[in-house]
Design a protein around this motif. Structure first.
Motif, PDB file in Angstrom:
ATOM      1  N   THR A 150       0.627  -1.542  -0.029  1.00  0.00           N
ATOM      2  CA  THR A 150      -0.353  -0.235  -0.034  1.00  0.00           C
ATOM      3  C   THR A 150       0.735   1.166   0.054  1.00  0.00           C
ATOM      4  O   THR A 150       0.640   2.184  -0.844  1.00  0.00           O
ATOM      5  CB  THR A 150      -0.603   0.024   1.383  1.00  0.00           C
TER       6      THR A 150
ATOM      7  N   GLU B 299      -6.476   2.040  -0.531  1.00  0.00           N
ATOM      8  CA  GLU B 299      -6.954   0.532   0.073  1.00  0.00           C
ATOM      9  C   GLU B 299      -8.125   1.065   0.594  1.00  0.00           C
ATOM     10  O   GLU B 299      -9.334  -0.287   0.998  1.00  0.00           O
ATOM     11  CB  GLU B 299      -5.957   0.260   1.124  1.00  0.00           C
TER      12      GLU B 299
ATOM     13  N   ASP C 280      -5.363  -1.169  -5.460  1.00  0.00           N
ATOM     14  CA  ASP C 280      -4.682  -1.983  -3.944  1.00  0.00           C
ATOM     15  C   ASP C 280      -5.966  -3.032  -3.424  1.00  0.00           C
ATOM     16  O   ASP C 280      -7.213  -2.656  -2.751  1.00  0.00           O
ATOM     17  CB  ASP C 280      -4.548  -1.112  -2.527  1.00  0.00           C
ATOM     18  N   GLU C 281      -5.432  -3.961  -3.603  1.00  0.00           N
ATOM     19  CA  GLU C 281      -6.548  -5.721  -3.202  1.00  0.00           C
ATOM     20  C   GLU C 281      -8.257  -5.138  -3.385  1.00  0.00           C
ATOM     21  O   GLU C 281      -8.677  -5.302  -2.435  1.00  0.00           O
ATOM     22  CB  GLU C 281      -6.253  -5.360  -2.310  1.00  0.00           C
TER      23      GLU C 281
HETATM   24 MG   LIG Z   1      -1.794  -2.927   2.173  1.00  0.00          MG
END
Ligand SMILES: [Mg+2]
Ligand SMILES: Nc1ncnc2c1ncn2[C@@H]1O[C@H](COP(=O)(O)OP(=O)(O)OP(=O)(O)O)[C@@H](O)[C@H]1O
Lengths: 345, 249
Positions: free
Chosen positions: B45, B86, B164-165
């Motif tokens: 991140t 995130e 981010d994810e």
């Molecule tokens: Mg992260």
């Protein structure tokens, strides 16, 4: 206490309450977008009222000089900022325009007597001076520390307020002033005589609130300003510049403040330092709204207006004490019903 | 070969005295999907935030022909970089539709008709969001919120999309949907820098991959090769775990 007096007090309360409501909205707007408590909000009010009075009384209008000084300071800061970023100084077109505008307006207001120009023209010139003043204040005093802790922002706010009051004394002198009412006469509703200035205040306030509502609900720029208040990172990621949002909210606050000053000037004698106590009542309204809810803040401010008006009748020397004591039960109630947890971030 | 769209060299980020990212270098070519995998707290991140300009950094970031140190978010947005962070950073108290419109804020001088057309294009990709267009973002389900974050980023018409994810907390079926969309975006010419816990899916969709450990790039290579590298398999694809389970039983 008979019906007549109740109506009279109610009318007074409504007039002041409408002004406090505008100021409450403005303080709330600036706080949510920038986390700055705009203590100098009241100076916009006082400066507008006194500038109107100066024009009407034929005394020199000096506000242009303050604007010019701030615009020049902003220009120097912009040059310095580009220097630090790009390694060489450059003059932005915006800052040149700002200085040019301030200079032109200063020349206009010093050379052209506006005493007979009519209230509408005087009001426009006053707003043309004060709205950019709001913008310049943000640029010079707040933008460099935009990321600072809210407490630092508050301290700076207090400092800016104190300095502006001092400058106000220099520009307008220690005497109070009152302006001519916008129009004569009034409106008779049954037994009740509505003062024409009350009608002006209520109509302009409603119009302004409607305008703000449309701006924030319908236009992309209004939504962008709300977005900057809701989620700073999100706003930055979609390209909403926090500096622009800050400047826009200050310009709006200055617009609201100057309109309030223009509206209140025929009703109340305004001194160079009267702004603070007026905006403090708007601030109490904003606190009642939990510094979050616009409608509750506006209602709270209207309530303050009524409380003030009726306490003038019952215990006039304790008026301010009563009004500001009102905030205590609200704060107690708020802290008891507060849920603590805010959402993410 | 032409210069890559994004080239990051020796990027370092510190939180106070702690260095969370040390001399990280990576590239994303035009039209590529590149993934960064790594354990929790590796600095993934942090890496994306620094590239976007959310965090100050040291080292060079070259994006779309502009070379910069510790860039400003605004410049990156203006050049066509988009980040789905995130924490998503949605405008919680605003409607789905407003969130999307604001996603296209950098084109604010476009006509209303063009903005509407862009939005319709996105609704075609995310029909679920169209059904919910009037709903407040805060009241969306977790999955819908992820979709909205992705869709909002796409409204900015990015050249490089950083995720981010994107599959965090989603049901397997929706995860498949997200990866289908990622593949479709690549076909449309969007380059993607992807961070994923779901290393298996990420390595399948990506062209190139980096492994980030303790703030350093520990390994890199074409995604298909890394997917068969025994160290990656052991640490991130969980086969070793399964293998041991089998031995134990
Ligand atoms: Mg992260
Ligand atoms: N604001 C901060 N202040 C101090 N340390 C931080 C801060 N943000 C992150 N860190 C630390 O930096 C390291 C890297 O964090 P980062 O969020 O980049 O990890 P990550 O790879 O994204 O992890 P995850 O997979 O759990 O999301 C962690 O050890 C974290 O604790």
């Amino acid at each position: 206490m008979n019906f007549q007096i109740v109506m009279l007090l109610g009318q007074d309360g409504l007039t002041n309450g409408a002004i406090y409501a505008l100021l409450a909205l403005s303080i709330l707007l600036v706080f949510t977008v920038t986390r700055i408590l705009l203590i100098p909000q009241g100076e916009f009010v006082a400066f507008a009222a006194l500038t109107m009075a100066a024009m009407q009384g034929g005394t020199p209008v000096r506000l242009g000089w303050l604007l010019l000084a701030l615009a020049a300071a902003a220009m120097v800061m912009d040059i310095h900022a580009t220097w630090r970023r790009d390694g060489r100084p450059a003059v932005r077109r915006g800052s040149v325009l700002g200085v040019g505008y301030a200079a032109a307006l200063t020349v206009l207001t010093t050379l052209v007597p506006l005493g007979d120009a009519g209230v509408a023209v005087q009001a426009l010139v006053t707003m043309a001076l004060i709205v950019p003043l709001g913008l310049a204040l943000y640029r010079v005093f707040y933008q460099p520390i935009a990321a600072a802790h809210p407490l630092v922002l508050l301290i700076v706010s207090i400092a800016v307020h104190v300095v502006l009051v001092g400058v106000g004394l220099l520009m307008f002198g220690p005497e109070g002033a009152r302006t001519e009412p916008f129009s004569d006469g009034g409106l008779r509703l049954g037994m009740v005589m509505l003062n024409s200035q009350t009608l002006w205040v209520v109509a302009v306030s409603l119009g302004l609130i409607l305008g703000l509502y449309l701006f924030f609900e319908r236009s992309l720029y209004g939504k962008a300003l709300r977005a900057a208040a809701v989620n700073r990172l999100g706003a930055e990621l979609v390209g909403i510049s926090p500096e622009l949002a800050g400047k826009a909210s200050f310009a709006l606050a200055a617009l609201i403040g100057s309109l309030s000053g223009i509206l209140i000037a025929p009703i109340t004698t305004i001194y160079y330092d009267s702004g603070f106590i007026i905006s403090l009542k708007g601030f109490v309204g904003a606190i009642i709204g939990g510094l979050a809810s616009y409608p509750v803040a506006a209602l709270g401010a209207l309530l303050i207006g009524q409380a003030e008006s009726f306490s003038t009748f019952w215990a006039s020397s304790y008026k301010e004490v009563i009004v500001f004591t009102l905030i205590l039960p609200v704060l107690v109630w708020r802290s008891l019903s507060h849920h603590g947890a805010e959402d993410e971030e | 070969m032409s210069a890559p769209l994004l080239e990051v060299s020796d990027l370092c980020v510190s939180y106070g005295k702690i260095e969370a990212l040390s001399n990280a270098s990576l590239r994303v070519g035009e039209g590529q999907i590149v993934t960064v995998i790594g354990p929790n707290g590796a600095g993934k991140t942090t890496l994306l935030s620094a590239i976007m300009g959310v965090l100050p950094s040291r080292g060079r970031i070259r994006f779309h022909g502009h070379d910069q140190q510790s860039p400003a978010i605004q410049d990156m947005v203006a050049r066509g970089m988009s980040l789905v962070p995130e924490k998503r950073a949605l405008f919680a108290t605003m409607s789905v539709e407003d969130n999307l419109r604001l996603g296209g804020f950098r084109f604010h001088s476009r006509s209303r008709r063009e903005q509407d057309a862009a939005m319709e294009g996105l609704y075609a990709l995310f029909p679920r969001l169209k059904e919910r267009r009037g709903q407040m973002a805060a009241t969306l389900s977790g999955g819908e919120r992820q979709m909205l974050a992705l869709a909002r980023a796409l409204m900015g018409g990015p050249k490089l999309l950083m995720l981010d994810e994107p599959s965090l907390g989603l049901a397997p079926l929706i995860v498949r949907e997200v990866f289908r969309i990622i593949a479709e975006l690549r076909r449309k010419g969007v380059s993607i820098l992807l961070i994923e816990q779901n290393a298996w899916a990420a390595l399948r969709v990506a062209d190139y991959a980096y492994v980030l450990e303790l703030g350093r790039i520990a390994m890199e290579g074409p995604a298909s090769e890394l997917a068969h590298d025994p160290r990656v398999v052991a640490a991130y694809l969980g086969m070793a775990g399964k293998h041991q389970e089998m031995l134990a039983s």
